[in-house]
Scaffold this motif. Structure first.
Motif, short mmCIF file in Angstrom:
data_model
loop_
_atom_site.label_atom_id
_atom_site.label_comp_id
_atom_site.label_asym_id
_atom_site.label_seq_id
_atom_site.Cartn_x
_atom_site.Cartn_y
_atom_site.Cartn_z
N ALA A 69 0.82 -1.20 0.00
CA ALA A 69 0.00 0.00 0.00
C ALA A 69 0.85 1.26 0.00
O ALA A 69 1.96 1.28 0.54
N LEU A 70 0.31 2.30 -0.61
CA LEU A 70 0.97 3.59 -0.65
C LEU A 70 0.18 4.58 0.21
O LEU A 70 -1.05 4.55 0.23
N LEU A 71 0.91 5.45 0.90
CA LEU A 71 0.29 6.45 1.77
C LEU A 71 0.57 7.85 1.24
O LEU A 71 1.63 8.11 0.69
N THR A 72 -0.37 8.75 1.47
CA THR A 72 -0.18 10.15 1.10
C THR A 72 0.66 10.84 2.18
O THR A 72 0.77 10.33 3.30
N PRO A 73 1.22 12.00 1.87
CA PRO A 73 1.95 12.74 2.91
C PRO A 73 1.08 13.05 4.13
O PRO A 73 1.55 13.00 5.26
N GLY A 74 -0.19 13.31 3.90
CA GLY A 74 -1.10 13.58 5.01
C GLY A 74 -1.29 12.38 5.92
O GLY A 74 -1.34 12.51 7.15
N GLU A 75 -1.40 11.20 5.33
CA GLU A 75 -1.55 9.97 6.12
C GLU A 75 -0.29 9.67 6.92
O GLU A 75 -0.36 9.27 8.08
N VAL A 76 0.87 9.88 6.32
CA VAL A 76 2.14 9.68 7.03
C VAL A 76 2.26 10.70 8.16
O VAL A 76 2.68 10.37 9.27
N ALA A 77 1.84 11.93 7.90
CA ALA A 77 1.91 12.99 8.91
C ALA A 77 1.07 12.64 10.13
O ALA A 77 1.50 12.88 11.27
N VAL A 105 6.77 15.90 6.29
CA VAL A 105 6.94 14.62 5.58
C VAL A 105 7.56 14.88 4.21
O VAL A 105 8.47 14.16 3.78
N THR A 106 7.12 15.93 3.54
CA THR A 106 7.69 16.29 2.24
C THR A 106 9.16 16.65 2.37
O THR A 106 9.99 16.24 1.55
N ARG A 107 9.51 17.38 3.42
CA ARG A 107 10.92 17.73 3.64
C ARG A 107 11.76 16.49 3.92
O ARG A 107 12.90 16.39 3.47
N TRP A 108 11.20 15.52 4.66
CA TRP A 108 11.92 14.27 4.91
C TRP A 108 12.21 13.57 3.60
O TRP A 108 13.30 13.02 3.40
N ALA A 109 11.24 13.57 2.69
CA ALA A 109 11.43 12.92 1.39
C ALA A 109 12.50 13.65 0.58
O ALA A 109 13.36 13.01 -0.04
N GLN A 110 12.48 14.97 0.60
CA GLN A 110 13.47 15.75 -0.14
C GLN A 110 14.87 15.54 0.43
O GLN A 110 15.86 15.57 -0.30
N ALA A 111 14.96 15.32 1.74
CA ALA A 111 16.25 15.11 2.39
C ALA A 111 16.74 13.67 2.27
O ALA A 111 17.84 13.35 2.69
N LYS A 118 15.38 11.07 3.82
CA LYS A 118 15.13 10.31 5.05
C LYS A 118 14.00 9.32 4.88
O LYS A 118 13.86 8.38 5.66
N LEU A 119 13.18 9.53 3.85
CA LEU A 119 12.04 8.69 3.58
C LEU A 119 11.91 8.59 2.07
O LEU A 119 11.89 9.61 1.38
N SER A 120 11.86 7.38 1.54
CA SER A 120 11.76 7.24 0.09
C SER A 120 10.32 7.40 -0.36
O SER A 120 9.39 7.01 0.34
N ALA A 121 10.15 7.98 -1.53
CA ALA A 121 8.82 8.24 -2.07
C ALA A 121 8.78 7.85 -3.54
O ALA A 121 9.80 7.84 -4.21
N VAL A 122 7.60 7.54 -4.00
CA VAL A 122 7.35 7.34 -5.42
C VAL A 122 6.46 8.49 -5.87
O VAL A 122 5.77 9.10 -5.06
N ARG A 123 6.49 8.78 -7.14
CA ARG A 123 5.69 9.87 -7.69
C ARG A 123 4.54 9.29 -8.52
O ARG A 123 4.74 8.34 -9.28
N THR A 124 3.37 9.86 -8.36
CA THR A 124 2.23 9.48 -9.18
C THR A 124 2.40 10.13 -10.55
O THR A 124 3.27 10.98 -10.75
N LEU A 125 1.53 9.78 -11.48
CA LEU A 125 1.58 10.41 -12.79
C LEU A 125 1.33 11.90 -12.69
O LEU A 125 1.81 12.68 -13.50
N GLY A 126 0.60 12.33 -11.69
CA GLY A 126 0.33 13.74 -11.47
C GLY A 126 1.44 14.47 -10.73
O GLY A 126 1.34 15.66 -10.48
N GLY A 127 2.49 13.74 -10.32
CA GLY A 127 3.62 14.35 -9.64
C GLY A 127 3.53 14.38 -8.13
O GLY A 127 4.37 14.98 -7.46
N HIS A 128 2.51 13.75 -7.57
CA HIS A 128 2.35 13.74 -6.12
C HIS A 128 3.19 12.62 -5.49
O HIS A 128 3.38 11.57 -6.08
#
Length: 74
Positions: free
Chosen positions: A16-24, A34-40, A42-52
């Motif tokens: 399952a994939l979680l949104t930044p809000g759900e992780v928060a 959570v977004t800053r953690w991904a940019q740094a 610290k947490l790996s993220a995948v991007r949707t086709l819409g860029g989220h």
């Protein structure tokens, strides 16, 4: 006929994939944190086709086990 697209990020087959809000909510922080953690990195993220950003639930749960729990009186 299966359509595949090449990706340099982690495969989506890890569950399952979680949104930044759900992780928060799980970490009790702001979604921007959570977004800053991904940019740094610290947490790996995948991007949707819409860029989220979306986060793998298994990785988030694993990280969550290392976070000290807040006591009820605090």
């Amino acid at each position: 006929m299966a359509i595949t697209t090449p990706s340099t990020e982690a495969p989506l087959s890890q569950g399952a994939l979680l949104t930044p809000g759900e992780v928060a909510v799980l970490f009790r922080v702001d979604p921007k944190t959570v977004t800053r953690w991904a940019q740094a990195g610290k947490l790996s993220a995948v991007r949707t086709l819409g860029g989220h950003r979306r986060f793998h639930e298994a990785e988030v749960r694993q990280l969550l086990t290392g976070v000290p729990q807040q006591r009820a009186g605090e």
